[in-house]
Design an enzyme around this catalytic site. Structure first.
Site, PDB file in Angstrom:
ATOM      1  N   ALA A  18       0.824  -1.211   0.000  1.00 62.62           N
ATOM      2  CA  ALA A  18       0.000   0.000   0.000  1.00 62.62           C
ATOM      3  C   ALA A  18       0.853   1.253   0.000  1.00 62.62           C
ATOM      4  CB  ALA A  18      -0.940  -0.011   1.202  1.00 62.62           C
ATOM      5  N   ILE A  45       9.005  -3.788  11.252  1.00 62.00           N
ATOM      6  CA  ILE A  45       7.600  -4.173  11.140  1.00 62.00           C
ATOM      7  C   ILE A  45       7.408  -4.958   9.859  1.00 62.00           C
ATOM      8  CG2 ILE A  45       5.227  -3.366  10.981  1.00 62.00           C
ATOM      9  CD1 ILE A  45       6.085  -0.865  12.503  1.00 62.00           C
ATOM     10  N   LYS A  81      -2.347 -14.434 -15.099  1.00 64.45           N
ATOM     11  CA  LYS A  81      -3.586 -14.934 -14.489  1.00 64.45           C
ATOM     12  C   LYS A  81      -4.748 -14.624 -15.415  1.00 64.45           C
ATOM     13  CE  LYS A  81      -6.745 -14.128 -10.619  1.00 64.45           C
ATOM     14  NZ  LYS A  81      -6.978 -13.440  -9.347  1.00 64.45           N
ATOM     15  N   THR A 347      -9.074  -8.990  -4.603  1.00 67.52           N
ATOM     16  CA  THR A 347      -9.397  -7.563  -4.652  1.00 67.52           C
ATOM     17  C   THR A 347      -8.524  -6.704  -3.740  1.00 67.52           C
ATOM     18  OG1 THR A 347     -11.147  -7.975  -3.016  1.00 67.52           O
ATOM     19  CG2 THR A 347     -11.800  -7.891  -5.336  1.00 67.52           C
TER      20      THR A 347
END
Length: 504
Positions: A18, A45, A81, A347
């Site tokens: 992200a 992290i 895909k 998604t």
């Protein structure tokens, strides 16, 4: 005299998929003189990294950044895909595919599936997927790009990718930093806000350094450091419709045949994914802890691998739902901080991409405006709810009653809009796309039919076609697809020629 415009500082909190998708896209579009971008992340992290399968919209993102596809595939160990195969969802031993692209070809104003339905009743048609070029190619393990070689009556195959999400983030990081994004290493330990407006003014790192900005993008994943922990923007819980709340992920050794599709196999209390990459196969088990223990889930996952496990499974706990306000004050949540829907229809990465697209369309100078935030939130909620209903459909429309989990899913109440949509299709075969929702009519068609929802009747105009003409039409179209797929190269060979990873 040149107009002097205010400078806007954008801080991205968190890296991973992200964060670096945000940094790469914004750095490609915003003028360096008007905006500056700083990304704060900590190497300590870890990232979730389960979003290794995508949908065709990812091509729009890559094209916007000017990414070379072969270079991208090699850098991310990617494969192609063409769709998703669903195994044992409707009932044990049954499988179907939600393939990208068209199914059949409409005749006049009447959609193809009405002709298929009548032909099926007359014994003149094969399974629905036989009239999809993507599924025909996927079943044969084939792949090609561009215009078709043997016919001009069928459009090119749309496609997406499987890739290593960590390698993808690293690839985008290189692009973003080349385009001026500043990366700051450090763990955020504090947040400061304006006492009057409540806007976030800066984040404080563990060593005392501060990062100030006008607009903050919260890409901190499930931690939701700004949008959730600090701003308390609220969370809409959808676990009553999507009860799975755990996932285990593990890579295994790849097999010689690299399938050009994702596989989702229904299990005792959830489902297992299989995502083939160039260097390994990604696997995971999404399940409901109310019906299956962690140890049992791990056993199911490890027993279902194609090859030798390459690591110990990583566990993830989650709750399905969305943030009530994805944009609150001067903070915009991108990715998992804005909500979570299990990756059944691949998604996760798309939701990052679509949020960034909305942000670019509404990009403010400075901190933004409540009216902009409200419209952003309305569009976000509409998209999340549409995807939510599509995923619920897979669980609700099932004949399985062999476990308590599947009995629970079959009996559960569902959102009114979804119930109405199912009933409209079941009664008369009608499907309509709602607003700007992600999934097309053809996508809904494949899952509804695949999950055993069969219309009681077809469109009356279909009866005007003679039986012989209908049979000829169905056979001819199927033959066109088979002929085209037959001349396509093998998927693995296509990758080897076009986008194989280079030896170190």
């Amino acid at each position: 005299m040149s107009e002097e415009r205010p400078h806007t500082r954008i801080a991205i909190v968190g890296g991973g998929t992200a964060g670096w998708m945000s940094a790469a896209l914004l750095s490609n579009f915003v003028a360096s003189g008007d905006y500056s971008i700083e990304l704060v992340e900590s190497d300590q992290i870890g990232t979730v990294g389960v979003g290794e399968a995508t949908i065709p919209q990812i091509n729009l993102y890559n094209e916007a950044l000017g990414i070379d596809e072969a270079e991208f595939l090699a850098a991310t160990m990617g494969t192609y895909k063409l769709g998703i195969e669903f195994v044992d969802w409707t009932r044990r031993g049954h499988r179907y595919m939600h393939a990208f692209g068209d199914v059949g070809r409409d005749v006049g104003i009447v959609p193809f599936h009405h002709y298929w339905h009548r032909a099926r009743e007359l014994g003149l048609a094969e399974e629905l997927g036989s009239y999809s070029l993507n599924e025909t190619a996927a079943r044969e393990g084939k792949m090609q790009r561009g215009s078709l070689k043997t016919t001009n009556v069928v459009p090119p195959m749309p496609y997406a990718f499987h890739f290593d999400a960590s390698l993808y983030a690293a690839y985008l990081r290189r692009l973003a930093e080349q385009r001026g994004v500043k990366r700051t290493e450090g763990r955020i330990t504090g947040v400061e806000r304006d006492g009057e407006s409540g806007d976030v003014t800066r984040v404080v790192l563990g060593d005392g350094r501060e990062v100030e900005a006008d607009l903050f993008l919260d890409c901190s994943g499930f931690a939701a450091l700004l949008i959730g922990r600090e701003l308390q923007s609220g969370f809409e819980d959808w676990s009553n419709w999507l009860p799975c709340d755990r996932a285990l992920a593990v890579p295994c050794a790849s097999v010689p045949s690299i399938t050009p599709y994702t596989r989702s196999t229904a299990r005792e209390a959830g489902w297992q994914w299989r995502i083939p990459l160039q260097h390994r196969t990604g696997n995971g088990h999404v399940y409901c802890s109310e019906f299956l223990s962690d140890e049992e889930a791990k056993s199911r996952l490890m027993d279902g691998l194609d090859g030798e496990a390459l690591a110990e499974p990583r566990q993830l706990a989650f709750k399905a739902g969305m943030r009530r306000k994805a944009w609150s004050h001067n903070v915009v949540a991108i990715g998992l901080s804005s909500g979570f829907l299990e990756p059944l229809e691949s998604t996760s990465i798309h939701l990052i991409q679509s949020a960034l697209s909305r942000l670019l369309k509404m990009l403010p100078r400075g901190k933004g405006d409540p009216a902009i935030a409200a419209e952003f939130n309305r569009q976000s909620a509409e998209e999340y709810e549409g995807i939510r209903d599509f995923i619920i459909l897979h669980y609700k429309a099932t004949e399985r009653d062999d476990t308590e989990f599947w009995k629970h899913c079959a009996a559960m109440d569902i959102p009114d809009k979804l119930a109405e949509r199912i009933e409209l299709f079941r009664e008369a075969g009608h499907l309509f796309r709602h607003s700007e929702e992600l999934f097309t009519v053809v996508g809904w068609l494949q899952v509804l039919i695949g999950q055993g929802v069969v219309p009681r009747q077809h469109h009356p105009l279909v009866d005007n076609i003679e039986r012989g003409d209908l049979q000829s039409y169905m056979q001819t179209f199927q033959s066109l697809l088979q002929r085209e797929a037959a001349q396509m190269p093998d998927h693995a060979e296509f990758i080897a020629q076009y986008g194989a990873a280079r030896a170190a």
